[in-house]
Design an enzyme around this catalytic site. Structure first.
Site, PDB file in Angstrom:
ATOM      1  N   GLU A  40       0.872  -1.164   0.000  1.00 50.63           N
ATOM      2  CA  GLU A  40       0.000   0.000   0.000  1.00 50.63           C
ATOM      3  C   GLU A  40       0.917   1.225   0.000  1.00 50.63           C
ATOM      4  O   GLU A  40       1.845   1.304   0.815  1.00 50.63           O
ATOM      5  CB  GLU A  40      -0.875   0.029   1.262  1.00 50.63           C
ATOM      6  CG  GLU A  40      -1.813   1.223   1.258  1.00 50.63           C
ATOM      7  CD  GLU A  40      -2.590   1.418   2.560  1.00 50.63           C
ATOM      8  OE1 GLU A  40      -2.243   0.780   3.560  1.00 50.63           O
ATOM      9  OE2 GLU A  40      -3.538   2.223   2.552  1.00 50.63           O
ATOM     10  N   ARG A 267       5.762 -13.056   9.287  1.00 56.54           N
ATOM     11  CA  ARG A 267       6.527 -11.856   8.979  1.00 56.54           C
ATOM     12  C   ARG A 267       7.850 -11.857   9.740  1.00 56.54           C
ATOM     13  O   ARG A 267       8.034 -12.552  10.729  1.00 56.54           O
ATOM     14  CB  ARG A 267       5.709 -10.628   9.341  1.00 56.54           C
ATOM     15  CG  ARG A 267       5.407 -10.517  10.838  1.00 56.54           C
ATOM     16  CD  ARG A 267       5.157  -9.064  11.253  1.00 56.54           C
ATOM     17  NE  ARG A 267       4.843  -8.242  10.136  1.00 56.54           N
ATOM     18  CZ  ARG A 267       3.653  -7.686   9.905  1.00 56.54           C
ATOM     19  NH1 ARG A 267       2.681  -7.871  10.769  1.00 56.54           N
ATOM     20  NH2 ARG A 267       3.447  -6.942   8.862  1.00 56.54           N
ATOM     21  N   LYS A 277       4.780   0.071  11.173  1.00 58.09           N
ATOM     22  CA  LYS A 277       4.755   1.384  10.554  1.00 58.09           C
ATOM     23  C   LYS A 277       4.452   2.473  11.576  1.00 58.09           C
ATOM     24  O   LYS A 277       5.018   3.555  11.539  1.00 58.09           O
ATOM     25  CB  LYS A 277       3.665   1.419   9.467  1.00 58.09           C
ATOM     26  CG  LYS A 277       4.174   1.109   8.080  1.00 58.09           C
ATOM     27  CD  LYS A 277       3.046   1.217   7.069  1.00 58.09           C
ATOM     28  CE  LYS A 277       3.449   0.570   5.745  1.00 58.09           C
ATOM     29  NZ  LYS A 277       2.347   0.475   4.782  1.00 58.09           N
TER      30      LYS A 277
END
Length: 564
Positions: A40, A267, A277
């Site tokens: 994104e 992950r 983030k």
RNA sequence: UGACCGAUGGUGUAACGGUAGCACUACAGUUUUUGGAGCUGUCUGUCCAGGUUCGAAUCCUGGUCGGUCAACCA
């Protein structure tokens, strides 16, 4: 290396490779392999994304397939062209090529809209007029079934009409949504009539004001995969519970051929860093670091500025492996990968960070010799540079001890060491200032021990040095881990009311003014060096003529320091 | 405790019912004009309890522990 590649030898495959191997054997998708990296564009890429990039492009590569770059840009309020650009630069820098396959979920808005109409016509989606809060309350909790929306049983005609009017902009933001009609009692929250479209009067970075309804991730992602004929849609573990919905949409569209398949992996987590983030944003916004490309940040741009190479990051991604189990990789592995890479490729140079003057009493006043130094002992092709030597030198203050412990191989009164590429010297005396600090070390040199002269005299230690009158000044940034504990987010180590920020390492950046050998005077930004005996460094973009700046990528391993 | 997922040395990751291997780390030796690099070696592991089987890290049952999910985010 691969000398045992017989037919019997079973290659060691990770679980993704096994799945793909099986799919190929079963001729699924005609034996094609097609993956995608779907960021994104709402922030900068970090090393976790790098793992995903290496995985997706690597898999495509390994199985003769292709990998698309697709921007998942379905939320115009968060996404910006700036991030599209930085993401593309980062992926390219890592060494991957999406050729002409640069796609955007927003490219599919019309297609997605038509798909939605198809689903409405099948009676499997409806326009709901509850508020976000009402929908949330009606959804129930994981343990308690939800309640049906009062709008759930509208006629197909009415849904079609309302959906079209949503698109035309007849309704206010938040007043209507399109929902899939699935199961409000499902134990999987994502199946409780998830929202497919919401109204947003926002400017989209690509489609401008063409649309005022935007698809949700779950609705857009799988269908985008299908439109790109993706075979294996690889994502992280938290999307596991979304998979039934991913498949439900494909079923609702009656997609039988070329069905993409979602597969989840764990992950990347790294010790001594944070990865989310949100937390990285906090560090930047509060000025705890100097921007997204601060060399202490785990962002791709930060790692690049720190001096990590694409090859080292690819090697790292390969070595951490991939599985479904939660993992925390030791940052030492990353450091190993860059040392391994730079040891073979970085030219050597000498730099003194914390200088003390060394005077060779029996060396002729005013004389200078140009001594050859090997650029890289690991690379016979690397050649040499010339290093000026003279009566007055700087050496590292740590390399001298007046009263040394046993096993101290460096300089102390009466001891002998070699000055790298030059001569063996003996320390005769020291001069101190009023506070007792050593200001000069006086030595005798032995002319017959000149490097390359075939002298067989042995000493235990070798020191790096720079000629005092020839040395160039440079700003050197000694970076260390950003956090002082392995798992800064671990709630067990964070007191109530505090967060990961209390674990910030106050010594993560030390700036020193060093003396470097004159050969470095003209380096441009982005050049790697090994400063002998200290570490790997890269010239920073801040470097300008007359002002050199180096960033420490990683120190050399130091078994002496470890013993201390 | 609603559903789903996971559990192999200090950290990762292999072993597909048949010798628990590899990498990083740590330690030791060797070598060295970087206390670097290299080379050699060593330590440490199948979450627990049952079951199936000649044989289980692997299959079954039950636990334990960890993770994920209740945005009109992705």
């Amino acid at each position: 290396m691969n000398t045992t590649s017989t037919n019997e030898a079973r290659a060691s495959l990770n679980f993704l490779e096994q799945i793909i191997t099986n799919d190929i054997a079963e001729k699924k998708a005609g034996g094609r392999v097609h993956t995608r990296f779907p960021p994104e564009p709402n922030g900068y890429l970090h090393i976790g994304h790098a793992k995903s990039i290496c995985l997706n492009f690597g898999l495509a590569n390994k199985f003769n397939g292709k990998c698309n770059l697709r921007f998942d840009d379905t939320n115009p309020t968060k996404e910006e062209q700036e991030f599209v650009d930085s993401i593309k630069a980062d992926v390219r820098w890592l060494g991957f090529d999406w050729e002409d396959r640069e796609y955007y979920a927003s490219d599919y808005f019309q297609q997605l809209y038509d798909f939605a109409v198809y689903i409405i016509k099948k009676g499997k989606a409806y326009v709901c007029e509850m508020s976000a809060e009402e929908i949330s309350i009606h959804r129930g909790t994981p343990a308690i079934p939800g309640k049906l929306s009062p709008w759930r049983d509208r006629s197909v005609e009415e849904n079609l009409d309302l959906f079209e009017r949503m698109r035309k902009g007849e309704f206010a933001e938040g007043s209507h949504v399109l929902r899939a009609r699935i199961d409000m009692a499902s134990p999987n929250m994502h199946m409780r009539d998830p929202v497919m479209y919401r109204i947003m009067y926002a400017h989209h970075h690509r489609t401008g004001n063409d649309w005022c309804i935007y698809p949700m991730y779950d609705w857009a992602h799988g269908q985008s995969d299908y439109l790109e004929r993706i075979t294996h849609s690889i994502c992280t573990l938290e999307f596991e519970v979304h998979r039934p919905l991913y498949d439900w949409f494909l079923d609702a569209l009656d997609i039988k051929e070329d069905r993409p398949r979602q597969i989840e992996f764990a992950r990347l987590n790294l010790t001594y860093t944070v990865m989310s983030k949100r937390k990285l944003l906090t560090l930047v916004q509060e000025g705890l670091v100097n921007g997204w490309d601060d060399p202490r940040m785990p962002t791709v741009s930060g790692l690049r500025r720190r001096g990590y190479t694409p090859a080292s990051l690819r090697a790292f991604a390969e070595r951490v492996g991939v599985a479904k189990r939660e993992n925390v990789i030791e940052v030492g592995l990353l450091e190993h990968c860059i040392r391994e890479n730079l040891n073979r490729n970085a030219p050597r140079a000498m730099a003194v960070f914390n200088p003390v003057k060394l005077i060779i009493d029996n060396y002729p006043e005013g004389q200078t010799e140009e001594l050859p130094g090997t650029l890289n002992p690991e690379d016979p092709e690397s050649g040499q540079r010339m290093i000026p030597f003279s009566k007055e030198l700087f050496i590292e203050r740590d390399d001298f001890m007046e009263d040394p412990p046993k096993k101290f191989f460096r300089l102390s009164p009466g001891s002998e060491v070699r000055l790298k590429y030059a001569y063996i010297i003996r320390c005769d005396s020291v001069v101190k200032d009023d506070e007792g600090k050593v200001t000069e070390i006086h030595c005798t040199y032995f002319p017959e021990t000149k490097s390359g002269s075939g002298s067989t005299r042995k000493v235990k230690g070798t020191l790096h040095w720079v000629s005092a009158s020839h040395a160039i000044e440079a700003e050197v940034r000694l970076y260390d881990r950003l956090f002082s504990v392995p798992e800064p987010e671990d709630p067990d180590t964070v007191p109530d009311g505090k967060d990961f920020r209390i674990h910030l390492n106050p010594g993560s950046l030390k700036i020193v003014h060093a003396y470097v050998e004159p050969a470095l005077k003209v380096v441009e930004a982005g050049r790697h060096f090994q400063f002998e005996r200290t570490g790997y460094f890269i010239s920073d973009p801040d470097s300008k003529p007359g002002h050199l700046a180096f960033n420490r990528v990683v120190p050399l391993r130091d078994s002496w320091a470890k013993k201390q």
